[in-house]
Design a protein around this motif. Structure first.
Motif, PDB file in Angstrom:
ATOM      1  N   TRP A  54       0.703  -1.348   0.054  1.00 22.62           N
ATOM      2  CA  TRP A  54       0.168   0.040  -0.041  1.00 22.62           C
ATOM      3  C   TRP A  54       0.858   1.286  -0.067  1.00 22.62           C
ATOM      4  O   TRP A  54       0.293   2.439   0.017  1.00 22.62           O
ATOM      5  CB  TRP A  54      -0.887   0.102   1.046  1.00 22.62           C
ATOM      6  CG  TRP A  54      -1.865  -1.069   1.249  1.00 22.62           C
ATOM      7  CD1 TRP A  54      -2.077  -2.085   2.054  1.00 22.62           C
ATOM      8  CD2 TRP A  54      -3.149  -1.250   0.387  1.00 22.62           C
ATOM      9  NE1 TRP A  54      -3.008  -2.813   1.639  1.00 22.62           N
ATOM     10  CE2 TRP A  54      -3.810  -2.449   0.602  1.00 22.62           C
ATOM     11  CE3 TRP A  54      -3.732  -0.494  -0.778  1.00 22.62           C
ATOM     12  CZ2 TRP A  54      -4.796  -2.596   0.086  1.00 22.62           C
ATOM     13  CZ3 TRP A  54      -4.896  -0.756  -1.308  1.00 22.62           C
ATOM     14  CH2 TRP A  54      -5.429  -1.914  -1.072  1.00 22.62           C
ATOM     15  N   ARG A  89     -13.884   4.076   1.588  1.00 25.06           N
ATOM     16  CA  ARG A  89     -12.829   4.402   2.500  1.00 25.06           C
ATOM     17  C   ARG A  89     -13.459   4.526   3.885  1.00 25.06           C
ATOM     18  O   ARG A  89     -12.684   4.087   4.749  1.00 25.06           O
ATOM     19  CB  ARG A  89     -12.560   6.138   2.335  1.00 25.06           C
ATOM     20  CG  ARG A  89     -11.898   6.313   1.202  1.00 25.06           C
ATOM     21  CD  ARG A  89     -10.436   6.230   1.248  1.00 25.06           C
ATOM     22  NE  ARG A  89      -9.788   6.712  -0.020  1.00 25.06           N
ATOM     23  CZ  ARG A  89      -8.611   5.944  -0.665  1.00 25.06           C
ATOM     24  NH1 ARG A  89      -8.259   4.864  -0.074  1.00 25.06           N
ATOM     25  NH2 ARG A  89      -8.116   6.311  -1.697  1.00 25.06           N
ATOM     26  N   LYS A 131      -8.133   1.876   2.610  1.00 24.89           N
ATOM     27  CA  LYS A 131      -7.353   1.595   1.149  1.00 24.89           C
ATOM     28  C   LYS A 131      -8.272   0.907   0.381  1.00 24.89           C
ATOM     29  O   LYS A 131      -8.908  -0.160   0.845  1.00 24.89           O
ATOM     30  CB  LYS A 131      -6.008   1.461   1.404  1.00 24.89           C
ATOM     31  CG  LYS A 131      -5.082   2.472   2.102  1.00 24.89           C
ATOM     32  CD  LYS A 131      -3.621   1.972   2.166  1.00 24.89           C
ATOM     33  CE  LYS A 131      -2.679   3.036   3.086  1.00 24.89           C
ATOM     34  NZ  LYS A 131      -2.928   4.212   2.445  1.00 24.89           N
ATOM     35  N   SER A 182      -8.387   5.691  -6.441  1.00 25.68           N
ATOM     36  CA  SER A 182      -8.028   4.309  -5.841  1.00 25.68           C
ATOM     37  C   SER A 182      -6.756   4.409  -5.391  1.00 25.68           C
ATOM     38  O   SER A 182      -5.660   5.083  -6.122  1.00 25.68           O
ATOM     39  CB  SER A 182      -8.211   3.245  -6.611  1.00 25.68           C
ATOM     40  OG  SER A 182      -7.439   3.039  -7.717  1.00 25.68           O
ATOM     41  N   ASP A 183      -6.080   3.650  -4.237  1.00 25.47           N
ATOM     42  CA  ASP A 183      -4.851   3.470  -4.012  1.00 25.47           C
ATOM     43  C   ASP A 183      -4.041   2.902  -5.106  1.00 25.47           C
ATOM     44  O   ASP A 183      -2.634   3.036  -5.294  1.00 25.47           O
ATOM     45  CB  ASP A 183      -4.859   2.872  -2.646  1.00 25.47           C
ATOM     46  CG  ASP A 183      -5.551   3.767  -1.484  1.00 25.47           C
ATOM     47  OD1 ASP A 183      -4.852   4.735  -0.949  1.00 25.47           O
ATOM     48  OD2 ASP A 183      -6.426   3.072  -1.251  1.00 25.47           O
TER      49      ASP A 183
END
Length: 525
Positions: free
Chosen positions: A77, A269, A297, A441-442
């Motif tokens: 992440w 989230r 995440k 988005s992550d």
């Protein structure tokens, strides 16, 4: 105000539930006799849709028992480090619209949302090359998707015009003296003002030699078809940067798409809260409850595994003789059998990375990279409400992925039918919401190459966001090895994707500027 409660009862990552899910998947395989009468009831109806068996069962069993370390999760992440490149569109910002236009330029764009998006960028560039006034592009109704959404239904037209006001002149519609120049007018006969033979990836000189004289003679020129009609090479820096300015700065979705996208992102989230239904004046507000939560995440997975793609690949997806015959018939109907991959064996295609990943295979890839069953996964574009883009094999094909990632979400699970009313049945608007969510988005990952994959890879590169690009050739070879252990598979996947997680790649000749914006639209700091 109507309230939509987002259900969270599925959100405990329990291995027992995963094992139970595997049993459900295997039940038809272990006891096929129970399902035989149904499947034989009407072979023409059901034979192509038999419950797909997991093709990589030993890997699947191991993946369901996987454990991820905290350090591994942290690495996954971690945002991309600064790669030393910055967006560079500065030279385009100098006012440069000539006082006199050569005439009006119309373009007619086919394809899906992302192909049309690239066509819009090219149209602005061609208008600049010709010193023409661009008419807001006409989006054709795709014969598969049957979506009649216009430019103004998808993109904020006033923002578009305002951002580009110093670069080219743009009008929303033609003046009355040219009102005859319509799609219907060009469909009925050969017209002097229509350019219908623009070559794919034409040069700037081609437009100056073939389109400019039409503009100067008639005051208008209409180019149809127009998709992929401008070269990526041998163009002035000003034109290249203008294309990127359109793509990354001028093309904003209309407010209701952005509002719905914001709501979906908010619920990803903060999954445990209660969310307000949308209205046209929706603005996301952080509640006291959300202030106490740490934002979670999430990964956006673009899963395109429809019948069109499955058939065109000519690969074997484990559906047996019935599936092979059905896909061969589809190839004959749609492409008259002229599919290049048909001359290769399934093993050859997989070794070359030509087979799209199935939901099971993309799930195994993500699991091998270290994503566990607590990962929040948003599935983009699998549930578009037209036949051509449904996941081939239906929910049965998706269920393996859902077993690996029980916190998998989509538009339907995160937004009420009232919130989705403006996009229902509209393929382009549905895709626009997915594109918007994917940009927030992550991590973004796509199960197969395509226009949405290419567009998001380029956009996320421009903003230095993490994007996982599956190594299709490596995965094809690994999945062919039926004796490979989970440990061996996992090690090969991790090593094969170390440099495929958003690291910037410079554009090579003939490659798309929309997929590889550096170095044309980015500079080293």
């Amino acid at each position: 105000m109507m309230r939509f409660r987002h259900q969270s009862h599925r959100y405990q990552p329990l291995r027992r539930e995963a094992i139970a899910g595997l049993f459900v998947l295997l039940f038809p395989v272990l006891l096929p006799c129970l399902f035989t009468p149904f499947s034989h009831a009407s072979p023409s109806t059901f034979s192509e849709w038999n419950v797909p068996k997991p093709r990589h069962l030993p890997l699947l069993r191991s993946a369901l028992q996987r454990e991820s370390s905290n350090g591994e999760q942290s690495d996954l992440w971690t945002p991309l480090a600064d790669q030393g490149w910055r967006p560079s569109l500065g030279s385009v910002n100098t006012p440069s619209v000539p006082l006199k236009s050569e005439g009006y330029l119309q373009v007619f764009l086919d394809g899906g949302l992302n192909q049309q998006r690239m066509g819009i960028c090219d149209a602005v560039a061609v208008a600049k090359i010709l010193n023409a006034t661009l008419v807001i592009p006409h989006l054709e109704v795709n014969p598969v998707w049957q979506d009649s959404s216009s430019f103004m239904d998808i993109f904020d037209v006033d923002h578009f015009i305002n951002v580009l006001k110093d670069d080219i002149s743009i009008v929303k519609e033609l003046p009355d003296e040219f009102s005859w120049s319509t799609r219907e007018y060009y469909a009925t006969a050969i017209r002097a003002t229509r350019i219908k033979r623009a070559p794919v990836h034409a040069s700037a000189n081609w437009y100056l030699e073939n389109v400019l004289p039409v503009l100067q003679s008639y005051g208008i020129a209409a180019i149809s078809p127009f998709s992929h009609r401008l070269s990526f090479d041998n163009l002035p820096n000003e034109i290249q940067q203008l294309r990127c300015k359109v793509n990354f700065k001028a093309l904003f979705f209309v407010p209701h798409i952005r509002a719905l996208g914001d709501a979906v992102v908010h619920r990803l989230r903060y999954p445990y809260g209660e969310s307000e239904a949308l209205s046209t004046s929706y603005l996301r507000e952080t509640t006291d409850q959300n202030e106490k939560q740490n934002p979670q995440k999430f990964v956006v997975l673009h899963l395109r595994f429809d019948k069109d793609m499955a058939a065109h690949s000519a690969c074997d997806f484990g559906g047996g003789k019935a599936e092979k015959l059905a896909l061969a018939k589809y190839r004959q109907t749609i492409w008259q059998g002229r599919v290049l991959n048909s001359q290769f064996t399934d093993e050859e295609l997989r070794s070359q990375g030509r087979c799209p990943l199935t939901p099971e295979e993309i799930g195994l890839l993500l699991a091998a990279l270290g994503f566990d069953n607590s990962t929040r996964l948003y599935l983009a574009s699998h549930n578009v409400l037209f036949l051509g883009n449904l996941v081939y094999g239906g929910e049965a094909r998706i269920s393996t992925l859902r077993t690996l990632f029980p916190l998998m979400e989509e538009k339907k699970s995160l937004a009420s039918s009232e919130e989705r009313v403006h996009i229902k049945g509209k393929a382009s608007l549905l895709a626009a919401v997915d594109y918007y969510v994917a940009m927030q988005s992550d991590i973004f990952v796509s199960a197969s190459p395509g226009n949405m994959h290419n567009a998001l890879v380029g956009h996320r590169t421009f903003e230095n966001r993490k994007t996982i690009r599956p190594n299709m050739a490596l995965l094809g070879q690994l999945f062919l090895n039926k004796s490979i252990t989970w440990s061996e598979f996992r090690q090969a996947v991790v090593e094969g994707h170390q440099n495929r997680q958003g690291q910037l790649r410079l554009r090579k000749p003939k490659q798309s500027i929309y997929t590889y914006p550096a170095p044309d639209c980015m500079c080293q700091a």
